[in-house]
Motif scaffolding. Structure first.
Motif, mmCIF file in Angstrom:
data_model
loop_
_atom_site.group_PDB
_atom_site.id
_atom_site.type_symbol
_atom_site.label_atom_id
_atom_site.label_comp_id
_atom_site.label_asym_id
_atom_site.label_seq_id
_atom_site.Cartn_x
_atom_site.Cartn_y
_atom_site.Cartn_z
ATOM 1 N N GLN A 197 4.136 -17.738 1.069
ATOM 2 C CA GLN A 197 4.778 -16.589 0.412
ATOM 3 C C GLN A 197 3.988 -16.160 -0.818
ATOM 4 O O GLN A 197 3.869 -14.970 -1.102
ATOM 5 C CB GLN A 197 6.209 -16.942 0.011
ATOM 6 N N GLN A 198 3.451 -17.142 -1.553
ATOM 7 C CA GLN A 198 2.668 -16.788 -2.737
ATOM 8 C C GLN A 198 1.398 -16.049 -2.337
ATOM 9 O O GLN A 198 1.016 -15.069 -2.971
ATOM 10 C CB GLN A 198 2.322 -18.042 -3.548
ATOM 11 N N MET A 199 0.751 -16.536 -1.260
ATOM 12 C CA MET A 199 -0.436 -15.832 -0.771
ATOM 13 C C MET A 199 -0.067 -14.411 -0.385
ATOM 14 O O MET A 199 -0.797 -13.454 -0.682
ATOM 15 C CB MET A 199 -1.023 -16.561 0.437
ATOM 16 N N LEU A 200 1.092 -14.275 0.262
ATOM 17 C CA LEU A 200 1.542 -12.942 0.670
ATOM 18 C C LEU A 200 1.794 -12.067 -0.562
ATOM 19 O O LEU A 200 1.417 -10.888 -0.581
ATOM 20 C CB LEU A 200 2.809 -13.063 1.529
ATOM 21 N N ALA A 201 2.400 -12.655 -1.592
ATOM 22 C CA ALA A 201 2.696 -11.872 -2.799
ATOM 23 C C ALA A 201 1.405 -11.378 -3.451
ATOM 24 O O ALA A 201 1.322 -10.227 -3.892
ATOM 25 C CB ALA A 201 3.512 -12.704 -3.787
ATOM 26 N N VAL A 202 0.395 -12.238 -3.491
ATOM 27 C CA VAL A 202 -0.886 -11.832 -4.078
ATOM 28 C C VAL A 202 -1.551 -10.792 -3.176
ATOM 29 O O VAL A 202 -2.034 -9.756 -3.645
ATOM 30 C CB VAL A 202 -1.809 -13.058 -4.278
ATOM 31 N N GLY A 203 -1.535 -11.048 -1.867
ATOM 32 C CA GLY A 203 -2.130 -10.106 -0.924
ATOM 33 C C GLY A 203 -1.446 -8.752 -0.987
ATOM 34 O O GLY A 203 -2.103 -7.704 -0.958
ATOM 35 N N ARG A 204 -0.119 -8.782 -1.114
ATOM 36 C CA ARG A 204 0.637 -7.533 -1.178
ATOM 37 C C ARG A 204 0.251 -6.736 -2.418
ATOM 38 O O ARG A 204 0.085 -5.509 -2.357
ATOM 39 C CB ARG A 204 2.137 -7.866 -1.201
ATOM 40 N N ALA A 205 0.076 -7.441 -3.549
ATOM 41 C CA ALA A 205 -0.339 -6.745 -4.769
ATOM 42 C C ALA A 205 -1.751 -6.175 -4.605
ATOM 43 O O ALA A 205 -2.051 -5.080 -5.079
ATOM 44 C CB ALA A 205 -0.276 -7.695 -5.962
ATOM 45 N N MET A 206 -2.615 -6.914 -3.876
ATOM 46 C CA MET A 206 -3.987 -6.424 -3.655
ATOM 47 C C MET A 206 -3.994 -5.117 -2.873
ATOM 48 O O MET A 206 -4.888 -4.277 -3.046
ATOM 49 C CB MET A 206 -4.798 -7.459 -2.873
ATOM 50 N N ALA B 297 0.828 -1.209 0.000
ATOM 51 C CA ALA B 297 0.000 0.000 0.000
ATOM 52 C C ALA B 297 0.862 1.259 0.000
ATOM 53 O O ALA B 297 0.390 2.342 0.346
ATOM 54 C CB ALA B 297 -0.917 -0.007 1.216
ATOM 55 N N PHE B 298 2.130 1.128 -0.405
ATOM 56 C CA PHE B 298 3.088 2.227 -0.282
ATOM 57 C C PHE B 298 2.609 3.528 -0.915
ATOM 58 O O PHE B 298 2.846 4.608 -0.387
ATOM 59 C CB PHE B 298 4.425 1.826 -0.923
ATOM 60 N N THR B 299 1.932 3.435 -2.048
ATOM 61 C CA THR B 299 1.556 4.661 -2.763
ATOM 62 C C THR B 299 0.282 5.286 -2.216
ATOM 63 O O THR B 299 -0.118 6.355 -2.656
ATOM 64 C CB THR B 299 1.319 4.368 -4.252
ATOM 65 N N ARG B 300 -0.368 4.600 -1.268
ATOM 66 C CA ARG B 300 -1.685 5.076 -0.828
ATOM 67 C C ARG B 300 -1.604 5.892 0.458
ATOM 68 O O ARG B 300 -0.723 5.694 1.280
ATOM 69 C CB ARG B 300 -2.611 3.883 -0.605
ATOM 70 N N ARG C 105 -6.341 -1.931 -10.494
ATOM 71 C CA ARG C 105 -7.459 -2.101 -11.424
ATOM 72 C C ARG C 105 -7.091 -3.197 -12.412
ATOM 73 O O ARG C 105 -7.917 -3.964 -12.838
ATOM 74 C CB ARG C 105 -7.754 -0.773 -12.138
ATOM 75 N N LEU C 106 -5.802 -3.253 -12.757
ATOM 76 C CA LEU C 106 -5.296 -4.371 -13.563
ATOM 77 C C LEU C 106 -4.174 -5.038 -12.775
ATOM 78 O O LEU C 106 -3.188 -4.400 -12.416
ATOM 79 C CB LEU C 106 -4.768 -3.863 -14.910
ATOM 80 N N LEU C 107 -4.363 -6.329 -12.518
ATOM 81 C CA LEU C 107 -3.375 -7.075 -11.739
ATOM 82 C C LEU C 107 -2.657 -8.046 -12.668
ATOM 83 O O LEU C 107 -3.300 -8.857 -13.341
ATOM 84 C CB LEU C 107 -4.090 -7.828 -10.602
ATOM 85 N N LEU C 108 -1.324 -7.949 -12.695
ATOM 86 C CA LEU C 108 -0.529 -8.909 -13.455
ATOM 87 C C LEU C 108 -0.021 -9.972 -12.497
ATOM 88 O O LEU C 108 0.602 -9.650 -11.486
ATOM 89 C CB LEU C 108 0.674 -8.231 -14.126
#
Lengths: 234, 322
Positions: free
Chosen positions: A140-149, A101-104, A154-157
């Motif tokens: 870690q994968q769950m964390l990576a997806v959660g971190r991106a969330m 959430a760094f940019t928020r 609006r577009l998630l790669l």
């Protein structure tokens, strides 16, 4: 929403992407499948701004991203969860999510998104104060997806989210991908697990040696004899 | 015997704190860029020259009343911190940043080049530019840094017993200033947004970019903070050692760099620990073995530490799995 046109990209002298054109429309799950070295990750890295393409264009919401640095692309709502998870190993789970959430600046929104991520992945709440390097691969994968969330994309790669994970966890990850999409996030998914990817996505692109060789509805690709022979092991 | 040991503890700790302040600059930059900024010690040296210039220009002496002295001293510390921080930032911006994607030897050799350039600046500064403060004319000669703090021995009054121990105000100043600054740095790195961005960038710069972190800004801030620490260290060192010269950056930089490696390069508490180990080993070897053996004993012990802990005292021996 996303328009990639005639993208060429190279690592040093090796041309990895050789004229890729693809579109992602708002609300879709689009998957990019192909063998190792077909140029899937390179394509995503160009879209996310980590790699400068040799030629071709990437447009997001109509804006050309050629001169936008990677950290500003995130602010526009285009967020990538990279291959190999790339969580910050010596930061805690909670700190990793915070970095997402760094940019928020909307404190309440961030708090709500913490709840949302913990709701989707309760194990992350249990491990919130643990450093990420000590998590299992699946966690870690769950964390990576959660971190991106946490960036409210609006577009998630998503780059190879199922790589090296146990079947049960793969299933969970794909469920979450569907949930996110239903909640309004558009998704571009790169996968070597073609079957799962095509079952989840609306449309798919097949990439071979840096070029798109097939584009179609995911269901039709799943039924296609060539796709079955090359990527589904049938 | 107790007095001797306690005395060496004081000497070792104060010296170690100064090494630690300089070592932090090396380790912070290394943690993020995996690059040794060999010019860091020379930034420290130029800050000491600025401190001496200011002490002379502002006419700070032992006779200055305590209140004024404290205010002037604080001003000099701030000025030196800003100067060294700004200089370090500018060096990165002009010299290292264009080389960020170059092979690793390119910035390394450039850093050594910058180090020599800064030493020449020091030579010039110490020459005619400083002729007024004694030692002038002879640019390479060490410059005396006046004793501006009171020379009262606080040991007896502080511990309430008769003792041969010497504990001067400047000892307390070194330790106090260092502890405060290290605590502030720790708080910054642990809890602020910038600090977290620095840690994230150190652990995975590309992943940090994907979070929306402007890595160039983070690197710039790191050089700025590391330089500012060297600036504070320069004032503290000058007050403590009372002599400065244009090669002090090279020499102390090497010690500080060694401290950073012994503590575990890239590790902030490690740099502090490494500095203290270095300071203490030096003090005790001077006392019990002889000052002429100092480098041999010191580096001998450090090599032994590294043989048994190659990644340094607090360095992680294995890299995290990706």
């Amino acid at each position: 929403m996303l328009e990639v046109r005639d993208l060429h990209a190279a690592y040093g002298a090796i041309l990895a992407v050789n004229g890729v054109t693809l579109d992602v429309r708002s609300g879709e799950i689009v998957t990019l499948i192909g063998a190792n070295g077909a140029g899937k990750t390179t394509t995503l890295n160009c879209i996310a701004g980590l790699l400068k393409p040799k030629s071709g264009s990437v447009r997001f919401d109509g804006e050309d991203l050629a001169r936008v640095p990677a950290h500003d692309i995130v602010r526009r709502g285009l967020v990538m969860a990279p291959e190999g998870r790339r969580v910050f190993p010596r930061m805690t789970v909670a700190e990793n999510l915070e970095m997402g959430a760094f940019t928020r600046k909307d404190k309440d929104g961030i708090r709500a998104d913490f709840e949302r991520v913990y709701g989707l992945f309760p194990i992350l709440l249990e491990r919130a104060q643990q450093v990420a390097g000590t998590l299992s691969g699946g966690e870690q994968q769950m964390l990576a997806v959660g971190r991106a969330m946490m960036a409210r994309p609006r577009l998630l790669l998503l780059d190879e989210p199922s790589l090296g994970l146990a079947p049960l966890i793969v299933k969970r990850i794909f469920e979450v991908i569907r949930t996110l999409n239903e909640a309004g996030t558009t998704i571009l998914l790169v996968e070597q697990n073609a079957r799962m990817a095509l079952k989840t996505a609306h449309r798919g692109y097949v990439l071979e040696t840096g070029q798109v060789t097939m584009v179609d509805d995911a269901a039709r690709l799943l039924a296609d004899a060539r796709v079955q022979a090359a990527y589904l092991g049938e | 015997m107790f007095d001797t040991i306690a005395q060496q503890l004081i000497i070792g700790l104060t010296n170690g704190m100064v090494f630690a302040l300089v070592a932090l600059g090396y380790t912070m930059v290394y943690g993020i860029l995996e690059f040794i900024n060999f010019a860091h010690g020379d930034v420290f040296m130029l800050a000491a020259f600025l401190a001496l210039t200011l002490v002379g220009a502002l006419d700070v002496t032992q006779q200055t009343p305590p209140g004024t002295l404290a205010a002037l001293l604080l001003g000099i510390v701030v000025a030196c911190a800003l100067f060294a921080g700004g200089l370090n930032y500018a060096i990165d911006r002009v010299v290292y940043r264009p080389l960020r994607r170059a092979p690793k030897l390119a910035p390394l050799v450039s850093a050594i080049g910058v180090s020599f350039i800064l030493q020449n600046v020091g030579l010039f500064w110490g020459g005619s530019a400083m002729a007024v403060f004694g030692g002038g004319g002879q640019a390479a000669a060490p410059k005396a840094f006046p004793d501006i703090l009171p020379q009262t021995n606080l040991a007896a009054s502080l511990f309430g017993v008769e003792t041969k121990l010497t504990l001067l105000p400047k000892d307390l100043l070194v330790m106090g200033a260092s502890v405060v600054i290290m605590a502030a740095l720790y708080g910054l790195v642990r809890h602020t947004k910038l600090g977290k961005a620095m840690r994230a960038t150190a652990q995975d710069p590309n992943a940090a970019r994907l979070m929306g972190i402007d890595v160039d800004k983070v690197v710039g801030a790191t050089f700025l903070i590391g330089g500012a620490l060297a600036g504070v260290a320069a004032v503290v060192y000058s007050l403590y050692i009372n002599t400065i010269h244009y090669q002090m950056g090279y020499q102390n930089g090497l010690y500080a760099f060694t401290a950073a490696v012994v503590g575990g390069i890239g590790n902030i508490p490690g740099a502090v620990l490494g500095g203290l180990v270095l300071g203490l080993v030096r003090a005790f070897s001077d006392q019990f073995i002889g000052a002429q053996w100092q480098p041999a004993v010191l580096f001998g012990i450090l090599i032994v530490i590294l043989v048994f802990r190659p990644a340094g005292l607090l360095g992680s021996t294995a890299r995290e799995k990706v």
